[in-house]
Write a protein that holds these residues in place. Structure first.
Motif, PDB file in Angstrom:
ATOM      1  N   ILE A  77      28.917  76.159  28.556  1.00  0.00           N
ATOM      2  CA  ILE A  77      28.610  75.276  27.426  1.00  0.00           C
ATOM      3  C   ILE A  77      28.883  73.827  27.803  1.00  0.00           C
ATOM      4  O   ILE A  77      28.099  72.918  27.476  1.00  0.00           O
ATOM      5  N   PHE A  78      29.973  73.578  28.520  1.00  0.00           N
ATOM      6  CA  PHE A  78      30.236  72.217  28.984  1.00  0.00           C
ATOM      7  C   PHE A  78      29.115  71.718  29.898  1.00  0.00           C
ATOM      8  O   PHE A  78      28.651  70.585  29.764  1.00  0.00           O
ATOM      9  N   VAL A  79      28.673  72.560  30.816  1.00  0.00           N
ATOM     10  CA  VAL A  79      27.604  72.146  31.737  1.00  0.00           C
ATOM     11  C   VAL A  79      26.316  71.874  30.972  1.00  0.00           C
ATOM     12  O   VAL A  79      25.612  70.884  31.231  1.00  0.00           O
ATOM     13  N   SER A  80      25.991  72.722  30.005  1.00  0.00           N
ATOM     14  CA  SER A  80      24.758  72.524  29.235  1.00  0.00           C
ATOM     15  C   SER A  80      24.817  71.272  28.369  1.00  0.00           C
ATOM     16  O   SER A  80      23.776  70.804  27.893  1.00  0.00           O
ATOM     17  N   HIS A  81      26.014  70.707  28.214  1.00  0.00           N
ATOM     18  CA  HIS A  81      26.167  69.459  27.458  1.00  0.00           C
ATOM     19  C   HIS A  81      26.489  68.270  28.366  1.00  0.00           C
ATOM     20  O   HIS A  81      26.981  67.233  27.891  1.00  0.00           O
ATOM     21  N   GLY A  82      26.253  68.423  29.645  1.00  0.00           N
ATOM     22  CA  GLY A  82      26.325  67.270  30.532  1.00  0.00           C
ATOM     23  C   GLY A  82      27.365  67.297  31.622  1.00  0.00           C
ATOM     24  O   GLY A  82      27.401  66.401  32.470  1.00  0.00           O
ATOM     25  N   ALA A  83      28.240  68.299  31.651  1.00  0.00           N
ATOM     26  CA  ALA A  83      29.238  68.369  32.723  1.00  0.00           C
ATOM     27  C   ALA A  83      28.571  68.780  34.034  1.00  0.00           C
ATOM     28  O   ALA A  83      27.546  69.467  34.041  1.00  0.00           O
ATOM     29  N   SER A  84      29.160  68.389  35.145  1.00  0.00           N
ATOM     30  CA  SER A  84      28.635  68.749  36.451  1.00  0.00           C
ATOM     31  C   SER A  84      28.781  70.248  36.698  1.00  0.00           C
ATOM     32  O   SER A  84      29.763  70.867  36.280  1.00  0.00           O
ATOM     33  N   GLU A  85      27.799  70.839  37.414  1.00  0.00           N
ATOM     34  CA  GLU A  85      27.899  72.248  37.775  1.00  0.00           C
ATOM     35  C   GLU A  85      29.072  72.526  38.707  1.00  0.00           C
ATOM     36  O   GLU A  85      29.436  73.688  38.924  1.00  0.00           O
ATOM     37  N   GLU A  86      29.688  71.464  39.258  1.00  0.00           N
ATOM     38  CA  GLU A  86      30.857  71.641  40.117  1.00  0.00           C
ATOM     39  C   GLU A  86      31.977  72.380  39.394  1.00  0.00           C
ATOM     40  O   GLU A  86      32.781  73.065  40.028  1.00  0.00           O
ATOM     41  N   ILE A  87      32.046  72.249  38.062  1.00  0.00           N
ATOM     42  CA  ILE A  87      33.121  72.933  37.334  1.00  0.00           C
ATOM     43  C   ILE A  87      32.944  74.449  37.361  1.00  0.00           C
ATOM     44  O   ILE A  87      33.888  75.191  37.099  1.00  0.00           O
ATOM     45  N   LEU A  88      31.730  74.913  37.664  1.00  0.00           N
ATOM     46  CA  LEU A  88      31.492  76.352  37.808  1.00  0.00           C
ATOM     47  C   LEU A  88      31.863  76.853  39.189  1.00  0.00           C
ATOM     48  O   LEU A  88      31.943  78.054  39.418  1.00  0.00           O
ATOM     49  N   ASP A  99      42.609  63.712  30.061  1.00  0.00           N
ATOM     50  CA  ASP A  99      42.426  64.302  31.397  1.00  0.00           C
ATOM     51  C   ASP A  99      41.118  65.047  31.565  1.00  0.00           C
ATOM     52  O   ASP A  99      40.186  64.541  32.133  1.00  0.00           O
ATOM     53  N   GLY A 100      41.049  66.267  31.115  1.00  0.00           N
ATOM     54  CA  GLY A 100      39.839  67.048  31.306  1.00  0.00           C
ATOM     55  C   GLY A 100      39.975  68.184  32.292  1.00  0.00           C
ATOM     56  O   GLY A 100      38.987  68.664  32.837  1.00  0.00           O
ATOM     57  N   LYS A 101      41.218  68.630  32.547  1.00  0.00           N
ATOM     58  CA  LYS A 101      41.394  69.812  33.397  1.00  0.00           C
ATOM     59  C   LYS A 101      40.921  71.051  32.642  1.00  0.00           C
ATOM     60  O   LYS A 101      41.220  71.206  31.454  1.00  0.00           O
ATOM     61  N   LEU A 102      40.218  71.940  33.354  1.00  0.00           N
ATOM     62  CA  LEU A 102      39.595  73.076  32.692  1.00  0.00           C
ATOM     63  C   LEU A 102      40.106  74.421  33.181  1.00  0.00           C
ATOM     64  O   LEU A 102      39.487  75.438  32.918  1.00  0.00           O
ATOM     65  N   TYR A 103      41.232  74.448  33.901  1.00  0.00           N
ATOM     66  CA  TYR A 103      41.723  75.753  34.329  1.00  0.00           C
ATOM     67  C   TYR A 103      42.734  76.288  33.327  1.00  0.00           C
ATOM     68  O   TYR A 103      43.338  75.550  32.562  1.00  0.00           O
ATOM     69  N   THR A 104      42.863  77.585  33.341  1.00  0.00           N
ATOM     70  CA  THR A 104      43.664  78.268  32.339  1.00  0.00           C
ATOM     71  C   THR A 104      44.285  79.518  32.940  1.00  0.00           C
ATOM     72  O   THR A 104      43.768  80.069  33.921  1.00  0.00           O
ATOM     73  N   ARG A 105      45.378  79.966  32.356  1.00  0.00           N
ATOM     74  CA  ARG A 105      46.016  81.207  32.799  1.00  0.00           C
ATOM     75  C   ARG A 105      45.345  82.441  32.208  1.00  0.00           C
ATOM     76  O   ARG A 105      45.685  83.563  32.551  1.00  0.00           O
ATOM     77  N   SER A 106      44.417  82.246  31.308  1.00  0.00           N
ATOM     78  CA  SER A 106      43.751  83.388  30.682  1.00  0.00           C
ATOM     79  C   SER A 106      43.044  84.246  31.729  1.00  0.00           C
ATOM     80  O   SER A 106      42.516  83.754  32.714  1.00  0.00           O
ATOM     81  N   LYS A 107      43.041  85.543  31.496  1.00  0.00           N
ATOM     82  CA  LYS A 107      42.396  86.493  32.410  1.00  0.00           C
ATOM     83  C   LYS A 107      40.998  86.892  31.940  1.00  0.00           C
ATOM     84  O   LYS A 107      40.328  87.698  32.577  1.00  0.00           O
ATOM     85  N   LYS A 108      40.535  86.319  30.829  1.00  0.00           N
ATOM     86  CA  LYS A 108      39.241  86.700  30.263  1.00  0.00           C
ATOM     87  C   LYS A 108      38.138  85.901  30.952  1.00  0.00           C
ATOM     88  O   LYS A 108      37.622  84.915  30.442  1.00  0.00           O
ATOM     89  N   ARG A 109      37.768  86.348  32.162  1.00  0.00           N
ATOM     90  CA  ARG A 109      36.884  85.551  33.010  1.00  0.00           C
ATOM     91  C   ARG A 109      35.519  85.329  32.373  1.00  0.00           C
ATOM     92  O   ARG A 109      34.934  84.259  32.498  1.00  0.00           O
ATOM     93  N   GLY A 110      34.985  86.354  31.690  1.00  0.00           N
ATOM     94  CA  GLY A 110      33.685  86.180  31.061  1.00  0.00           C
ATOM     95  C   GLY A 110      33.712  85.112  29.994  1.00  0.00           C
ATOM     96  O   GLY A 110      32.789  84.285  29.901  1.00  0.00           O
ATOM     97  N   GLU A 111      34.770  85.096  29.197  1.00  0.00           N
ATOM     98  CA  GLU A 111      34.884  84.097  28.143  1.00  0.00           C
ATOM     99  C   GLU A 111      35.110  82.707  28.729  1.00  0.00           C
ATOM    100  O   GLU A 111      34.607  81.712  28.207  1.00  0.00           O
ATOM    101  N   ILE A 112      35.877  82.612  29.820  1.00  0.00           N
ATOM    102  CA  ILE A 112      36.086  81.327  30.472  1.00  0.00           C
ATOM    103  C   ILE A 112      34.756  80.789  30.999  1.00  0.00           C
ATOM    104  O   ILE A 112      34.421  79.615  30.807  1.00  0.00           O
ATOM    105  N   LYS A 113      33.977  81.652  31.653  1.00  0.00           N
ATOM    106  CA  LYS A 113      32.676  81.233  32.182  1.00  0.00           C
ATOM    107  C   LYS A 113      31.774  80.739  31.067  1.00  0.00           C
ATOM    108  O   LYS A 113      31.034  79.754  31.224  1.00  0.00           O
ATOM    109  N   ARG A 114      31.809  81.398  29.931  1.00  0.00           N
ATOM    110  CA  ARG A 114      30.997  80.981  28.791  1.00  0.00           C
ATOM    111  C   ARG A 114      31.345  79.557  28.355  1.00  0.00           C
ATOM    112  O   ARG A 114      30.466  78.736  28.110  1.00  0.00           O
ATOM    113  N   ILE A 115      32.638  79.254  28.268  1.00  0.00           N
ATOM    114  CA  ILE A 115      33.064  77.907  27.876  1.00  0.00           C
ATOM    115  C   ILE A 115      32.590  76.885  28.898  1.00  0.00           C
ATOM    116  O   ILE A 115      32.061  75.811  28.540  1.00  0.00           O
ATOM    117  N   LEU A 116      32.751  77.183  30.183  1.00  0.00           N
ATOM    118  CA  LEU A 116      32.312  76.252  31.225  1.00  0.00           C
ATOM    119  C   LEU A 116      30.795  76.064  31.179  1.00  0.00           C
ATOM    120  O   LEU A 116      30.294  74.946  31.372  1.00  0.00           O
TER     121      LEU A 116
END
Length: 527
Positions: free
Chosen positions: A171-182, A152-169
């Protein structure tokens, strides 16, 4: 100069780039004809609660200056080829992000994966879909990138650690994912795009001096005085490190058996079990978007989330939708011959005519039949495995899945025929009430009736259930200290993510892998 604004837009205004620019600039009284005025969305979510669907948008306008980057995590990967090393077992999101974080911190990761790289997995996925052949080392669950790569590739999570979630996203963008995920409230990469991104993540690890070993199965641990020194592979190779992160995923049953055989502490854990339900995407769109014909050219394929508390023999348990895949496909996710498991995936465009979702029942340890008590910490896993075997037998002992029209299931009627499906190995009409355990089937029947009240049109014989959805989470927990993340019995062993019972999904697994790498390095590797 940068201006910020929060808007509620029509779907056309939100998803048509030219219309969006025109609308936003008009709000600020700025001329749309000026090419040096830039506008973009930074957050976007759909509000379909009213009769008219609206899109909530946070936007930025840059007047006579360039956009600032949406990526805020600027990461440098130093060369660690000669640095001290750690061992990471499993190249899913937890393992890969643990490896990347180790490199950031100046440590060399040795990433070990039992399956093949993303390209090598494709032939084995074709074999299970077309020829019903399950390769126990290379399938939808095992291989580079883990279960998420080809499912699949769904990237949402119940975690409340927004800074850490943004960091993961980031990294995905810097490796080729669309900025739409941000931008999107429920970001999604898509199974068609994830393989290339996973390959880029691997190349970053290799360029920095890390190692990635494919088709390398860990079969034993090197332990001295309750301290892990490394692992032993199926070929007999000993791979040493200053610590081991165990990130094998929720389907590596042989790893749970190994831990149990070596008297390494593990625990039975509640999980969930049910079915995949498949509707036409058009029906779900009409329900969710309140439209008469179709959703139109601007709105994305709609999703849903449902939950209901059911009572069976006086005991209350939740039934809930899980991993809903708009415009998606149902895929065979068995990891061994003699079992049948289904899961869902969506390509990036979500343009399949089908919508599917897991609908699963919470299974607590006290729900397990008494005969499973003999398995101790493996009790829930063995129950799970027996259900998967029964479903495989009901389907004809191939990857053909037993299925039943939804209303027929609720009314306990065998379906005279089945609907068209996205599930490639095919379906067989079966009374799922006779295949699923009674307490699962009863709760599903009750929940489907209630779901039909919450979403008018959801309960219909123009939908069908397909079994079995059983790998929602691990039925085993590998315990760890809450502060150090280290196993309470074996020093330098750090259980991680879904396979250890501490995460669910790509983003939370990646975050947990990073934390395990940080904890291991902080405790055992001198700066």
């Amino acid at each position: 100069m940068k201006k910020e604004i929060i808007l509620q837009l029509s779907p056309e205004e939100a998803y048509d780039e030219a219309k969006f620019r025109e609308t936003v600039l008009k709000k600020f009284g700025l001329p749309p004809s000026d090419p040096e005025i830039l506008a973009r969305q930074v957050k976007r979510s759909i509000d379909a609660r009213g009769r008219q669907v609206k899109v909530n948008v946070s936007a930025e306008v840059f007047v006579h200056e360039d956009f600032t980057p949406l990526i805020t995590s600027n990461i440098t990967y130093q060369n660690v080829s000669t640095a001290e090393q750690i061992v990471i077992v499993g190249a899913g999101p937890a393992g890969m992000f643990a490896a990347l974080r180790a490199i950031e911190l100046g440590v060399k990761p040795i990433l070990i994966e039992r399956g093949k790289d993303v390209r090598g997995r494709r032939r084995d996925l074709a074999a299970i879909n077309k020829d019903h052949i399950v390769n126990p080392e290379s399938n939808y669950c095992f291989g580079e990138g883990g279960a998420g790569t080809y499912s699949d590739g769904k990237l949402y999570t119940r975690s409340k650690k927004r800074g850490e979630i943004k960091r993961i996203l980031d990294i995905f963008v810097s490796h080729g994912a669309s900025e739409e995920i941000l931008v999107d409230a429920h970001p999604h990469i898509g199974t068609n795009k994830l393989p290339k991104i996973v390959t880029e993540l691997r190349e970053t690890i290799l360029r920095a001096g890390g190692e990635v070993l494919f088709e390398t199965k860990v079969v034993d641990f090197l332990i001295e005085n309750d301290e892990i020194k490394g692992v032993i592979t199926e070929s007999g190779q000993k791979i040493m490190g200053l610590g081991v992160i165990l990130a094998t995923g929720h389907s590596a049953r042989d790893m749970y058996h190994l831990l149990h055989e070596k008297n390494i502490l593990i625990e039975a854990k509640p999980f969930a079990l049910g079915v995949r339900i498949e509707h036409s995407q058009n029906l779900i769109d009409r329900i969710q978007y309140h439209c008469q014909i179709d959703r139109g050219p601007y709105l994305p394929a709609s999703a849903y989330s449902l939950v209901h508390q059911t009572v069976f023999k006086g005991i209350q348990r939740g039934v809930f939708s899980f991993c809903m895949c708009p415009g998606g496909f149902i895929v065979p996710s068995a990891t061994s011959p003699g079992e049948l498991v289904v899961n869902g995936m969506s390509p990036s465009r979500r343009d399949s005519k089908f919508a599917n979702s897991g609908v699963v029942v919470a299974v607590e340890l006290e729900d397990l039949p008494k005969q499973y008590e003999k398995y101790g910490p493996l009790a829930a896993m063995m129950f799970q495995a027996d259900v998967e075997k029964a479903v495989w037998q009901a389907g004809g002992e191939t990857q053909t899945a037993p299925a039943q029209r939804m209303l027929d299931f609720v009314e306990r009627k065998v379906s005279a025929d089945l609907l068209d499906t996205s599930y490639q190995p095919g379906l067989k009409s079966v009374d799922m009430n006779t295949v699923l355990p009674d307490f699962i089937a009863s709760r599903l029947r009750d929940a489907f009736v209630e779901f039909g009240k919450k979403m008018k049109g959801y309960l219909t014989n123009e939908a069908q259930i397909i079994g079995v959805e059983s790998r929602t989470s691990s039925p085993v927990r590998i315990p760890r200290n809450k502060e150090s993340f280290e196993h309470p019995q074996i020093k330098r062993l750090f259980p991680s993510a879904e396979g250890a019972g501490y995460a669910g999904g790509i983003v939370s697994a990646a975050m947990d892998g990073e934390r395990c790498a940080e904890k291991l390095i902080a405790q055992y590797i001198k700066s």
